[in-house]
Design an enzyme around this catalytic site. Structure first.
Site, mmCIF file in Angstrom:
data_model
loop_
_atom_site.group_PDB
_atom_site.id
_atom_site.type_symbol
_atom_site.label_atom_id
_atom_site.label_comp_id
_atom_site.label_asym_id
_atom_site.label_seq_id
_atom_site.Cartn_x
_atom_site.Cartn_y
_atom_site.Cartn_z
ATOM 1 N N ASP A 25 0.852 -1.195 0.000
ATOM 2 C CA ASP A 25 0.000 0.000 0.000
ATOM 3 C C ASP A 25 0.882 1.238 0.000
ATOM 4 O O ASP A 25 2.098 1.135 0.189
ATOM 5 C CB ASP A 25 -0.988 0.001 1.172
ATOM 6 C CG ASP A 25 -0.334 0.042 2.537
ATOM 7 O OD1 ASP A 25 0.881 -0.252 2.628
ATOM 8 O OD2 ASP A 25 -1.021 0.351 3.524
ATOM 9 N N TYR A 77 2.893 4.764 0.857
ATOM 10 C CA TYR A 77 3.503 5.334 2.060
ATOM 11 C C TYR A 77 2.461 6.180 2.774
ATOM 12 O O TYR A 77 1.659 6.866 2.143
ATOM 13 C CB TYR A 77 4.705 6.204 1.688
ATOM 14 C CG TYR A 77 5.858 5.453 1.079
ATOM 15 C CD1 TYR A 77 6.563 4.494 1.806
ATOM 16 C CD2 TYR A 77 6.259 5.706 -0.235
ATOM 17 C CE1 TYR A 77 7.631 3.811 1.243
ATOM 18 C CE2 TYR A 77 7.333 5.026 -0.804
ATOM 19 C CZ TYR A 77 8.020 4.078 -0.065
ATOM 20 O OH TYR A 77 9.071 3.408 -0.628
ATOM 21 N N PHE A 91 6.549 1.932 -3.969
ATOM 22 C CA PHE A 91 7.938 2.157 -3.542
ATOM 23 C C PHE A 91 8.453 3.553 -3.890
ATOM 24 O O PHE A 91 9.556 3.919 -3.497
ATOM 25 C CB PHE A 91 8.888 1.100 -4.126
ATOM 26 C CG PHE A 91 8.661 -0.280 -3.601
ATOM 27 C CD1 PHE A 91 9.079 -0.621 -2.321
ATOM 28 C CD2 PHE A 91 8.020 -1.244 -4.362
ATOM 29 C CE1 PHE A 91 8.872 -1.900 -1.805
ATOM 30 C CE2 PHE A 91 7.800 -2.520 -3.863
ATOM 31 C CZ PHE A 91 8.223 -2.852 -2.589
ATOM 32 N N HIS A 118 11.453 -9.153 0.894
ATOM 33 C CA HIS A 118 11.107 -7.741 0.736
ATOM 34 C C HIS A 118 12.354 -6.881 0.952
ATOM 35 O O HIS A 118 13.234 -7.241 1.735
ATOM 36 C CB HIS A 118 10.030 -7.373 1.750
ATOM 37 C CG HIS A 118 9.341 -6.093 1.482
ATOM 38 N ND1 HIS A 118 9.838 -4.876 1.925
ATOM 39 C CD2 HIS A 118 8.202 -5.807 0.806
ATOM 40 C CE1 HIS A 118 9.018 -3.912 1.537
ATOM 41 N NE2 HIS A 118 8.014 -4.444 0.860
#
Length: 226
Positions: free
Chosen positions: A65, A67, A78, A188
């Site tokens: 989702d 920031y 990102f 991740h």
């Protein structure tokens, strides 16, 4: 809420955006933005799609989702707005690019729009979030919509590279046709995962370009971020 989606994607997703769940989703988002501070800005909710047309997709990167800090989210997973401090996960992405491509890569911006312009779909599973509350719109049915996008790409296109980072993204990619596409999986890039040896050294960026080159598709200039 007004659907700020370009004509290309409105056509591609015409059946999906007419479904009752999507109409309800839009109403819920309108209510959330009226009652709370949410990100990204309304006009950027569909920025990942608007920045990378269906016909141009070469690579798909899946995030969870946006920031949730002030002024960070710009609608691309990102990615952050120009002038915003580069978040730790994105900094680790940049570190891996430099190591993978054997270059000195230290951009001052975390805005990944130059990737989107080259055919990288930077898609979050949820397209919105409440301020200071990660995954706070999990209850809203964004997942159904973004699953449909991924499924349509898998079904209707060939030789797409899907970069799935972390368990959440791995699950999101379960229905991708691996006979038609390349799926690259790793941990991740967040500090917790990266420091446990699950991120660095995956060489996803060179592997992506090798695959694109083998299929006569123009490669991605990962270092286009400045």
């Amino acid at each position: 809420m007004q659907l700020n989606l370009n004509l290309t994607w409105k056509t591609v997703l015409s059946d999906e955006i007419e479904k009752p769940y999507f109409q309800n989703l839009m109403e819920q988002i309108e209510q959330e933005y009226n009652a709370n501070i949410c990100y990204p800005a309304k006009e950027l909710i569909f920025a990942a799609l608007n920045s990378c047309n269906f016909a141009d997709i070469k690579v798909v990167i899946i995030g969870q989702d946006p920031y949730h800090g002030a002024d960070e989210a710009n609608g691309l997973c990102f990615s952050v707005n120009n002038g915003i401090k580069i978040p730790p996960s994105l900094r680790n992405i940049f570190r891996e690019i430099g190591a993978d491509l054997n270059t000195t890569f230290s951009p001052t911006s975390g805005n990944l729009d130059t990737w989107a312009q080259q055919g990288v779909l930077l898609l979050n599973a949820s397209l919105t979030v409440k301020k200071d509350a990660a995954n706070s719109h999990k209850h809203i049915k964004w997942n159904i919509f973004t699953d449909a996008i991924i499924q349509k790409i898998s079904n209707e296109k060939e030789n797409i590279v899907f970069l799935l980072w972390g368990n959440f993204a791995h699950k999101k990619g379960l229905k991708i046709d691996r006979r038609k596409h390349l799926i690259l999986e790793s941990g991740h890039p967040s500090p917790l995962s990266a420091n446990q040896g699950k991120w660095f050294g995956n060489k996803h960026f060179s592997k992506t370009n090798d695959y694109l080159h083998q299929n006569n598709i123009e490669t991605i200039d990962w270092e286009s971020v400045k």
